[in-house]
Design an enzyme around this catalytic site. Structure first.
Site, short mmCIF file in Angstrom:
data_model
loop_
_atom_site.label_atom_id
_atom_site.label_comp_id
_atom_site.label_asym_id
_atom_site.label_seq_id
_atom_site.Cartn_x
_atom_site.Cartn_y
_atom_site.Cartn_z
N ARG A 51 7.53 31.59 -23.63
CA ARG A 51 6.79 30.36 -23.37
C ARG A 51 7.65 29.19 -23.83
NH1 ARG A 51 7.04 28.85 -27.61
NH2 ARG A 51 6.24 26.85 -26.88
N GLY A 52 7.21 28.00 -23.48
CA GLY A 52 8.01 26.80 -23.73
C GLY A 52 8.76 26.42 -22.48
N GLN B 258 0.54 28.09 -31.57
CA GLN B 258 2.00 28.09 -31.50
C GLN B 258 2.64 27.33 -32.66
OE1 GLN B 258 -0.04 27.38 -28.83
NE2 GLN B 258 1.01 27.78 -26.89
N ASP C 258 6.05 19.64 -20.73
CA ASP C 258 6.13 20.67 -19.70
C ASP C 258 6.40 20.09 -18.32
OD1 ASP C 258 5.19 23.67 -20.59
OD2 ASP C 258 4.49 22.12 -21.96
#
Length: 330
Positions: free
Chosen positions: A51-52, A184, A225
């Protein structure tokens, strides 16, 4: 990424196999997973094994290369990869670049995927260098979600300036939002900061106003994002409220992201699709008991519904500036 005495990348590809650090297991277990097929890598993206923004982009590029290696229909493979995380601009950027390279040859696609991953690393390094100039000795920095090593192929975006400042001898303290529902910040950002030896404190998501009003925050840095043409930013849910608070209390709010995250075909934040994730991420939490045994338990009222948008939109008017690999801009 520093893990003990060894340096890792978050994700890499050897032959037709994609390797990635399993972020769902951190910080309680460090494990590298391998994925031999495009569909398995897509599932890893969807399940947030990786993720990221930057790491997702690299995973998408590698997945597209895997599809071409396996002689899949390129158009079908591309659309299935694009459907995994619809808000992430870097995913679309990478899969389209590798798709186009695949029109030349499979090897060209593989090379392009590797080049994109390497470019992500170099961009993150430069973000750290430029962002370091914003961080004064003794600075107290608020972060949201995880935009560090794990969110990129290496080095990160929002945390790259923090790591650079720390290595340059500056005394800094990071307040890491827990970032529910996936935590997170509490799980990944805190784990990274611990490995790097950076002073930090995990704080509840709703503590931002208290910290700012008490004069405990000098700077806010987040990742992104997707960034629209007008400067509106899609980032982890809760980012917008931090930006509103920073504006109210007169605290600089910077977004760190490579140019690949900027989407000039999206006019503003209203045109960005916001990913809606499972209610279960809100209802359930997983962690170890006192004996180290992992358990998943419900933490909400049985029978209640949950709403779980993964991202929100921060208007450009709330953002002090952007830290990119080309410099800092407002």
């Amino acid at each position: 990424m520093k893990v003990g005495d060894r340096h890792y990348r978050t994700i890499w590809m050897e032959g037709a196999v994609v390797y990635m650090i399993d972020q769902n297991l951190l910080p309680f277990e460090f494990k590298v997973q391998s994925f031999k097929k495009r569909e398995a890598t897509c599932d890893a993206i969807r399940r947030m094994t990786v993720r990221g923004a930057g790491a997702i982009g690299a995973a998408a590029g590698f997945a597209m290369a895997q599809g071409l290696i396996a002689n899949e229909d390129p158009d079908v493979a591309r659309e299935r990869i694009r459907a995994t995380r619809p808000t992430a601009r870097d995913l679309f950027y990478a899969v389209d670049r590798v798709y186009e390279a695949g029109k030349i040859s499979v090897q060209a696609a593989i090379d392009e995927a590797q080049n994109l991953a390497n470019a992500n690393v170099e961009a993150a390094k430069k973000i750290g260098v430029y962002g370091d100039a914003l961080i004064k000795d003794g600075a107290r920095i608020l972060t949201h979600c995880n935009a560090g090593w794990l969110g990129f192929v290496d080095y990160g975006s929002a945390l790259s300036p923090v790591y650079t400042a720390h290595r340059n001898g500056k005394q800094i303290h990071v307040y890491a939002d827990e970032t529910r529902p996936r935590s997170q910040g509490a799980r990944l950002t805190a784990w990274e900061l611990s490995n790097e030896g950076v002073d930090h404190t995990i704080v509840p998501d709703n503590a931002g106003a208290f910290l700012m009003s008490a004069g405990m925050i000098d700077l806010v840095i987040t990742g992104a994002d997707r960034i629209a043409a007008n400067g509106d930013v899609a980032n982890k849910i809760g980012t917008c409220e931090k930006a509103i608070l920073a504006k109210y209390f007169g605290i600089p709010f910077f977004v760190a992201a490579p140019l690949s995250t900027f989407d000039h075909n999206t006019p503003d934040g209203s045109a960005i699709e916001i990913e809606q994730r499972s209610q279960d991420e809100v209802h359930y939490q997983t962690g170890p008991d006192d004996n180290g045994q992992m358990h998943t338990i419900r933490v909400t009222n049985p029978g209640s519904e949950a709403f779980n948008p993964a991202f929100d939109i921060t208007p450009a008017s709330l953002i002090t500036g952007f830290i990119t690999e080309k410099g800092i801009t407002n």
